[in-house]
Design a protein around this motif. Structure first.
Motif, PDB file in Angstrom:
ATOM      1  N   PRO A   1     -10.639   9.233  -3.868  1.00  0.00           N
ATOM      2  CA  PRO A   1      -9.771  10.430  -3.994  1.00  0.00           C
ATOM      3  C   PRO A   1     -10.510  11.254  -5.351  1.00  0.00           C
ATOM      4  CG  PRO A   1      -8.586   8.766  -3.519  1.00  0.00           C
ATOM      5  CD  PRO A   1      -9.876   7.910  -3.812  1.00  0.00           C
ATOM      6  N   SER A   2     -10.638  12.466  -5.327  1.00  0.00           N
ATOM      7  CA  SER A   2     -11.220  13.047  -6.610  1.00  0.00           C
ATOM      8  C   SER A   2     -10.297  12.796  -7.710  1.00  0.00           C
ATOM      9  CB  SER A   2     -11.195  14.722  -6.003  1.00  0.00           C
ATOM     10  OG  SER A   2     -12.318  14.932  -5.221  1.00  0.00           O
ATOM     11  N   HIS A   3      -9.231  13.033  -7.679  1.00  0.00           N
ATOM     12  CA  HIS A   3      -7.943  12.895  -8.858  1.00  0.00           C
ATOM     13  C   HIS A   3      -8.510  11.565  -9.578  1.00  0.00           C
ATOM     14  CE1 HIS A   3      -5.451  10.584  -6.036  1.00  0.00           C
ATOM     15  NE2 HIS A   3      -5.139  10.066  -7.245  1.00  0.00           N
ATOM     16  N   LEU A   4      -8.834  10.530  -8.796  1.00  0.00           N
ATOM     17  CA  LEU A   4      -9.061   9.196  -9.631  1.00  0.00           C
ATOM     18  C   LEU A   4     -10.461   9.223 -10.363  1.00  0.00           C
ATOM     19  CD1 LEU A   4      -8.044   6.610  -6.850  1.00  0.00           C
ATOM     20  CD2 LEU A   4      -6.820   7.238  -8.979  1.00  0.00           C
ATOM     21  N   SER A   5     -11.473  10.000  -9.517  1.00  0.00           N
ATOM     22  CA  SER A   5     -12.575  10.267 -10.447  1.00  0.00           C
ATOM     23  C   SER A   5     -12.655  11.037 -11.657  1.00  0.00           C
ATOM     24  CB  SER A   5     -13.775  10.815  -9.406  1.00  0.00           C
ATOM     25  OG  SER A   5     -13.948  10.062  -8.113  1.00  0.00           O
ATOM     26  N   VAL A   6     -11.746  12.005 -11.545  1.00  0.00           N
ATOM     27  CA  VAL A   6     -11.662  12.742 -12.794  1.00  0.00           C
ATOM     28  C   VAL A   6     -10.918  12.117 -13.718  1.00  0.00           C
ATOM     29  CG1 VAL A   6     -10.423  14.940 -13.497  1.00  0.00           C
ATOM     30  CG2 VAL A   6     -11.369  14.944 -11.488  1.00  0.00           C
ATOM     31  N   GLU A   7     -10.040  11.378 -13.387  1.00  0.00           N
ATOM     32  CA  GLU A   7      -9.597  10.435 -14.600  1.00  0.00           C
ATOM     33  C   GLU A   7     -10.461   9.596 -15.113  1.00  0.00           C
ATOM     34  OE1 GLU A   7      -6.271  10.329 -16.130  1.00  0.00           O
ATOM     35  OE2 GLU A   7      -5.966  12.218 -15.150  1.00  0.00           O
ATOM     36  N   LEU A   8     -11.345   9.048 -14.361  1.00  0.00           N
ATOM     37  CA  LEU A   8     -12.329   8.392 -14.837  1.00  0.00           C
ATOM     38  C   LEU A   8     -13.431   8.939 -15.731  1.00  0.00           C
ATOM     39  CD1 LEU A   8     -13.310   5.288 -15.000  1.00  0.00           C
ATOM     40  CD2 LEU A   8     -14.345   5.659 -12.903  1.00  0.00           C
ATOM     41  N   ILE A   9     -13.612  10.254 -15.318  1.00  0.00           N
ATOM     42  CA  ILE A   9     -14.451  11.167 -16.257  1.00  0.00           C
ATOM     43  C   ILE A   9     -13.677  11.346 -17.523  1.00  0.00           C
ATOM     44  CG2 ILE A   9     -15.346  13.413 -16.503  1.00  0.00           C
ATOM     45  CD1 ILE A   9     -15.976  13.411 -13.447  1.00  0.00           C
ATOM     46  N   LEU A  10     -12.566  11.652 -17.563  1.00  0.00           N
ATOM     47  CA  LEU A  10     -11.756  11.853 -18.811  1.00  0.00           C
ATOM     48  C   LEU A  10     -11.960  10.575 -19.773  1.00  0.00           C
ATOM     49  CD1 LEU A  10      -8.550  13.942 -17.481  1.00  0.00           C
ATOM     50  CD2 LEU A  10     -10.678  14.595 -18.632  1.00  0.00           C
ATOM     51  N   GLU A  11     -11.498   9.351 -19.218  1.00  0.00           N
ATOM     52  CA  GLU A  11     -11.582   8.009 -19.831  1.00  0.00           C
ATOM     53  C   GLU A  11     -13.061   7.855 -20.598  1.00  0.00           C
ATOM     54  OE1 GLU A  11     -10.096   5.111 -17.590  1.00  0.00           O
ATOM     55  OE2 GLU A  11      -8.386   5.856 -16.984  1.00  0.00           O
ATOM     56  N   THR A  12     -13.629   8.167 -19.463  1.00  0.00           N
ATOM     57  CA  THR A  12     -15.389   7.935 -20.232  1.00  0.00           C
ATOM     58  C   THR A  12     -15.651   8.857 -21.368  1.00  0.00           C
ATOM     59  OG1 THR A  12     -16.071   7.083 -17.954  1.00  0.00           O
ATOM     60  CG2 THR A  12     -17.871   7.685 -19.601  1.00  0.00           C
ATOM     61  N   PHE A  13     -15.265  10.127 -21.216  1.00  0.00           N
ATOM     62  CA  PHE A  13     -15.526  11.347 -22.042  1.00  0.00           C
ATOM     63  C   PHE A  13     -14.737  11.054 -23.514  1.00  0.00           C
ATOM     64  CE2 PHE A  13     -14.059  15.250 -23.894  1.00  0.00           C
ATOM     65  CZ  PHE A  13     -15.207  15.859 -24.273  1.00  0.00           C
ATOM     66  N   GLN A  14     -13.590  10.249 -23.427  1.00  0.00           N
ATOM     67  CA  GLN A  14     -12.802  10.096 -24.562  1.00  0.00           C
ATOM     68  C   GLN A  14     -13.547   9.297 -25.479  1.00  0.00           C
ATOM     69  OE1 GLN A  14      -8.961   9.570 -22.306  1.00  0.00           O
ATOM     70  NE2 GLN A  14      -8.146  10.711 -24.011  1.00  0.00           N
ATOM     71  N   ALA A  15     -14.453   8.244 -24.973  1.00  0.00           N
ATOM     72  CA  ALA A  15     -15.042   7.395 -25.931  1.00  0.00           C
ATOM     73  C   ALA A  15     -16.056   8.196 -26.946  1.00  0.00           C
ATOM     74  CB  ALA A  15     -15.994   6.393 -24.831  1.00  0.00           C
ATOM     75  N   LEU A  16     -16.396   9.328 -26.778  1.00  0.00           N
ATOM     76  CA  LEU A  16     -17.186   9.925 -27.622  1.00  0.00           C
ATOM     77  C   LEU A  16     -16.427  10.538 -29.018  1.00  0.00           C
ATOM     78  CD1 LEU A  16     -19.067  12.443 -25.105  1.00  0.00           C
ATOM     79  CD2 LEU A  16     -20.023  10.915 -26.643  1.00  0.00           C
ATOM     80  N   ARG A  17     -16.994  10.523 -29.953  1.00  0.00           N
ATOM     81  CA  ARG A  17     -16.576  10.930 -31.118  1.00  0.00           C
ATOM     82  C   ARG A  17     -16.830  12.016 -31.630  1.00  0.00           C
ATOM     83  NH1 ARG A  17     -17.142   5.439 -34.739  1.00  0.00           N
ATOM     84  NH2 ARG A  17     -19.071   5.362 -33.768  1.00  0.00           N
TER      85      ARG A  17
END
Length: 270
Positions: free
Chosen positions: A253-269
């Motif tokens: 499901p796309s909404h799960l992939s989008v959540e994973l993109i957000l979680e990964t992106f948040q590791a950037l400082r």
């Protein structure tokens, strides 16, 4: 102190051969905008995917590629960090020359299952997205500039590389890290405190997390990409491109992939 972010979404076809890349870029970019409270800048107008040769799709993408270049340059001029959600890796034909001009010493972390270092002479598929880094390094003339030093390119998670492409990568001293070598420690060692531009093609991941059109097995896991992001110092990252999220996958499901993109992106400082 956090730098301001300029959020840019690519919505013009740049060699798209699948129907999910443009909706994927829009969904990912809008989600990042909601998370950060930012209004994204939309570049380009969608058009249907089709399987054509790089020589046909590149002229058609001129307006979008120039718009992306101008948007990145405007972000730099304003002191902001450009964050891009792009449909295909081909969009980086517009952005990488702007990065090379503004930050000539920056390391480009090309986090991708592929090297994208083919030329018109070596490409087997004719796919524009597989020729991007070579164009930015001046191995062929895209019409959108070059200037990137191949010795400052690090392919992270690379594992699906054509033989002729591998010869070019070796000849031009591009560093290629396979998934097993793509550790935060090794990436930090190669970056060595320099400025960084990050490009992520989600096919770098093991299939099953974030769909991509050209998925390859034995890839990185999302937390490994996040760990690489987290290893970079605040202020070190001068921009980020997140490319090739294929929305509409039947299994994920796309909404799960989008959540994973957000979680990964948040590791950037940033």
């Amino acid at each position: 102190m956090n730098m301001p972010i300029d959020l840019i979404i690519s919505q013009g076809r740049v060699g798209d051969r699948t129907s999910g890349a443009l909706p994927g870029a829009l969904a990912a970019g809008q989600a990042i905008g909601r998370m950060l409270g930012l209004q994204p800048r939309i570049i380009g107008t969608p058009s249907p995917a089709r399987t054509d040769d790089w020589s046909e799709c590149l002229p058609d993408a001129t307006e979008t590629l120039r718009g992306l270049r101008d948007a990145v340059q405007a972000a730099f001029d304003s002191g902001a960090v450009p964050v891009l959600a792009t449909n295909t890796c081909g969009a980086s034909i517009g952005t990488l020359p702007a990065v090379a001009e503004r930050f000539p010493d920056a390391v480009v972390l090309w986090i991708d299952a592929h090297g994208d270092f083919n030329t018109p002479q070596t490409t087997e598929s004719g796919y524009l997205g597989g020729m991007v880094v070579a164009a930015a390094c001046g191995l062929w003339d895209s019409g959108h500039g070059a200037g990137l030093n191949p010795a400052q390119v690090v392919i992270v998670g690379g594992r699906d590389i054509d033989p002729a492409e591998r010869e070019l990568l070796d000849e031009h001293r591009v560093t290629v890290l396979g998934p097993g070598e793509s550790t935060p420690e090794r990436v930090a060692e190669l970056v060595d405190g320099r400025d960084v531009w990050i490009h992520v093609d989600w096919d770098v991941l093991e299939p099953g997390y974030i769909p991509a059109a050209y998925r390859v097995g034995e890839g990185l896991l999302p937390h490994q990409v996040a760990a690489i992001f987290a290893a970079l110092a605040p202020g070190q990252v001068k921009g980020v491109e997140l490319a090739e999220f294929e929305a509409g996958d039947d299994e994920i499901p796309s909404h799960l992939s989008v959540e994973l993109i957000l979680e990964t992106f948040q590791a950037l400082r940033l």
